[in-house]
Design a protein around this motif. Structure first.
Motif, PDB file in Angstrom:
ATOM      1  N   LEU A 331     -13.734 -10.879  30.277  1.00 48.33           N
ATOM      2  CA  LEU A 331     -12.360 -11.288  29.930  1.00 48.33           C
ATOM      3  C   LEU A 331     -11.375 -10.320  30.578  1.00 48.33           C
ATOM      4  N   ASP A 335      -6.559 -11.619  27.582  1.00 50.90           N
ATOM      5  CA  ASP A 335      -7.418 -12.554  26.830  1.00 50.90           C
ATOM      6  C   ASP A 335      -8.276 -11.787  25.831  1.00 50.90           C
ATOM      7  N   HIS A 338      -6.120 -10.974  22.813  1.00 48.88           N
ATOM      8  CA  HIS A 338      -5.770 -12.151  22.006  1.00 48.88           C
ATOM      9  C   HIS A 338      -6.978 -12.681  21.244  1.00 48.88           C
ATOM     10  N   ARG A 339      -8.129 -12.738  21.932  1.00 48.60           N
ATOM     11  CA  ARG A 339      -9.321 -13.264  21.241  1.00 48.60           C
ATOM     12  C   ARG A 339      -9.805 -12.293  20.161  1.00 48.60           C
ATOM     13  N   ARG A 342      -7.530 -12.792  17.208  1.00 47.83           N
ATOM     14  CA  ARG A 342      -7.742 -14.084  16.534  1.00 47.83           C
ATOM     15  C   ARG A 342      -9.094 -14.156  15.841  1.00 47.83           C
ATOM     16  N   GLU A 343     -10.125 -13.678  16.526  1.00 44.97           N
ATOM     17  CA  GLU A 343     -11.492 -13.906  16.018  1.00 44.97           C
ATOM     18  C   GLU A 343     -11.983 -12.800  15.096  1.00 44.97           C
TER      19      GLU A 343
END
Ligand SMILES: Cc1ncc(COP(=O)(O)O)c(C=O)c1O
Length: 397
Positions: A331, A335, A338-339, A342-343
């Motif tokens: 990544l 990214d 952000h992931r 979020r995750e």
């Protein structure tokens, strides 16, 4: 009315700080663990807060001398000579500012004519490039690299030099990489500054938070005091971000020039913060050591965990930031952040928020409790396992 035609062109072009945008998202996630913030998790030590409360009780609510309280400037002079080396005259060579942020802005505006060039390293503190632009200067970023633990690199500065360079702006230990420079490199940078007749803005705000070896100030090297503006403040090692107080030490002609701008745009730093700053310098060293021990312990833990889980990370020699490489995860840094948020609800900052040379890296601050760092790194390890299994599936299909 067309707002676009009223905002100055050089302001229109300024990017918004990548960090702030990211934290707008984090603030809406109560379970998130933030390793993104660039400020101590410690509350300002009680003695320092108390000094401010006493000052308020005594009715100290006025403006101060534009240069700052003389009693504070005397204390700064004493502290700087004992910690950094050089002696500065409190009456003419010290300016108390509203944080190092103001000192950077006022210094650049005092020095630069339109088009003058400023060399600085990158990745770097988010305000450097915008501050140069706002002073109508031209920013020349010079990359530092993970292979050298992001140490300041005299060779790279020499290569990047072009006619018209007027300022060399440095920050060490560095936000966001924790890089520094050893004595040999600092001496070469000093020689370079003298040869090219550069003014050096040396932002040493993390100086006390040096974990490997001793911090050496550029202003302490032979021939440098006369061409160096030493910037320091209370936000980091003294855990006083909200007090908004810092200072600049330098040649009287430069402090005078900075005073001219400071007196019109800021008048003076808040008096209650200046009173607190006196106490910090006079009696704050025990508390500072206590916080530094915690950062040291956290740094060692975080760096070990990052490397164990496959995020290659050099050992930051100072500051409270780790700057691991995320390239291996497949990544890019944006990214990845952000992931991860979020995750797994862990916030770290994309390295490119600190300039394009921060690509493939993220900044993770260890100014967060040890327990939270344990939890955050466990969550990051799980996230990396998810990424690894995704990549296996892709290879198989
Ligand atoms: C390198 C560097 N310089 C200056 C500042 C601004 O400090 P202050 O709070 O004193 O304005 C920061 C804050 O993060 C920083 O990291």
């Amino acid at each position: 009315m067309n707002p676009d035609s009223y905002v100055a062109n050089h302001v229109k072009g300024l990017p918004r700080s990548g960090i702030r945008d990211f934290f707008a998202i984090v603030s809406e996630m109560p379970q998130a663990i933030s390793l993104g913030i660039g400020e101590p998790d410690f509350v300002t030590p009680w003695k320092i807060r108390e000094a401010s409360i006493f000052a308020l009780e005594k009715g100290k609510t006025s403006y101060t001398d534009n240069r700052g309280l003389l009693s504070l400037r005397k204390e700064i002079s004493r502290y700087v000579s004992s910690f950094f080396g050089p002696e500065y005259d409190p009456s003419s060579e010290i300016l108390v500012t509203v944080g190092v942020s103001e000192a950077i802005d006022v210094a650049l505006r005092s020095i630069l004519n339109p088009g003058d060039k400023v060399l600085y390293h990158e990745p770097c503190y988010v305000s450097y490039a915008p501050s140069v632009t706002l002073a109508f200067g031209e920013a020349i970023p010079v990359a530092t690299s993970p292979e050298n633990s992001f140490a300041l690199d005299p060779d790279a500065f020499e290569k990047a030099w072009v006619p018209g360079c007027k300022v060399l702006m440095l920050n060490f230990p560095t936000n966001p990489t924790g890089g520094t420079a050893d004595l040999e490199k600092l001496e070469r940078l000093a020689k370079f500054a003298v040869e090219k007749d550069l003014i050096v803005i040396s932002d040493e705000i993390y100086a006390e938070l040096t974990y490997e070896g001793e911090h050496v100030s550029l202003a302490s090297l032979p021939g440098m005091k006369e061409r160096t503006l030493l910037l320091h403040g209370f936000s980091k090692a003294f855990a006083m971000t909200g007090f908004r107080v810092g200072f600049a030490c330098g040649p009287d002609w430069l402090i005078d020039a900075m005073m001219k701008i400071h007196q019109y745009c800021m008048m003076c730093a808040p008096i209650l913060s200046q009173e607190a700053a006196i106490e910090a310098l006079a009696n704050g060293s025990d508390d500072m050591e206590r916080m530094k021990e915690q950062y040291f312990r956290r740094r060692n833990f975080v760096i070990r965990r990052f490397n164990e889980m496959g995020l290659s990370c050099h050992l930051p020699r100072g500051s409270f930031y780790a700057f691991p490489c995320v390239e291996e995860t497949g990544l890019n840094e944006v990214d990845f952040c952000h992931r991860l948020l979020r995750e797994k609800e862990v916030a770290v900052v994309p390295g490119t928020a600190f300039g394009p040379h921060g690509k493939n890296h993220v900044r993770a601050s260890f100014s967060t409790s040890y327990e939270k760092l344990v939890e955050a790194t466990d969550r990051m390890e799980l996230f990396l396992e998810i990424l690894a299994s995704e990549s296996k599936c892709r290879e198989a299909s």
